[in-house]
Design a protein around this motif. Sequence first.
Motif, short mmCIF file in Angstrom:
data_model
loop_
_atom_site.label_atom_id
_atom_site.label_comp_id
_atom_site.label_asym_id
_atom_site.label_seq_id
_atom_site.Cartn_x
_atom_site.Cartn_y
_atom_site.Cartn_z
N GLN A 121 0.85 -1.18 0.00
CA GLN A 121 0.00 0.00 0.00
C GLN A 121 0.89 1.23 0.00
OE1 GLN A 121 -3.32 0.12 -0.13
NE2 GLN A 121 -3.37 2.30 0.08
N LEU A 181 -7.28 3.44 0.41
CA LEU A 181 -6.80 2.28 -0.34
C LEU A 181 -6.27 2.73 -1.69
CD1 LEU A 181 -9.55 -0.38 0.41
CD2 LEU A 181 -7.18 -0.43 1.14
N ILE A 200 -13.74 -5.34 -3.67
CA ILE A 200 -13.38 -5.40 -2.25
C ILE A 200 -14.64 -5.32 -1.40
CG2 ILE A 200 -12.21 -4.14 -0.41
CD1 ILE A 200 -10.08 -3.37 -2.45
N CYS A 235 -16.14 -8.07 1.22
CA CYS A 235 -16.39 -7.70 2.62
C CYS A 235 -17.83 -7.96 3.02
CB CYS A 235 -16.05 -6.23 2.85
SG CYS A 235 -14.30 -5.87 2.83
N CYS A 291 -9.83 -4.50 9.63
CA CYS A 291 -8.38 -4.50 9.88
C CYS A 291 -7.81 -5.90 9.68
CB CYS A 291 -8.08 -4.01 11.29
SG CYS A 291 -8.28 -2.26 11.53
N LEU A 341 -8.05 -6.92 5.85
CA LEU A 341 -7.08 -6.25 4.96
C LEU A 341 -5.68 -6.84 5.12
CD1 LEU A 341 -8.16 -2.51 5.25
CD2 LEU A 341 -8.33 -3.95 3.23
N THR A 342 -5.30 -7.20 6.34
CA THR A 342 -3.98 -7.80 6.54
C THR A 342 -3.97 -9.26 6.07
OG1 THR A 342 -4.55 -8.30 8.82
CG2 THR A 342 -3.33 -6.28 8.42
N LEU A 365 -3.84 -6.63 1.40
CA LEU A 365 -4.02 -5.31 0.80
C LEU A 365 -3.28 -4.22 1.57
CD1 LEU A 365 -7.79 -5.40 -0.18
CD2 LEU A 365 -5.82 -5.77 -1.63
#
Length: 110
Positions: free
Chosen positions: A24, A47, A56, A60, A91, A94-95, A99
């Motif tokens: 990122q 992002l 995305i 989600c 959180c 995304l990890t 991303l």
Amino acid sequence: MSIQNLNTRDPFADAIKGNDDDIQDGLVHIRIQQRNGRKTLTTVQGLSAEYDLKKIVRSCKKEFACNGTVIEHPEYGEVLQLQGDQRENICQWLTKVGLAKPDQLKVHGF
């Protein structure tokens, strides 16, 4: 007598593009907004533009069992908007997906 230049910090340093090996570019800001009563919205801003935000959001929505959309904010650009308090979920997601790194996530609110 000479004037010493004070070391100043650039407030926009996190917005500058990083190395090519980074996932990122800058920080990803995750905020919560109170709607009415107990209803809340979670917004994700920052992002990279390389990612397809609609895909995305679709992922989600399935993962967190909530509704969501991509909105165009006049100041922040394209922002993900999810129903409910999804700060911790987004959180971790995304990890997990890769991303963003954990040190690039900035959580705001309450």
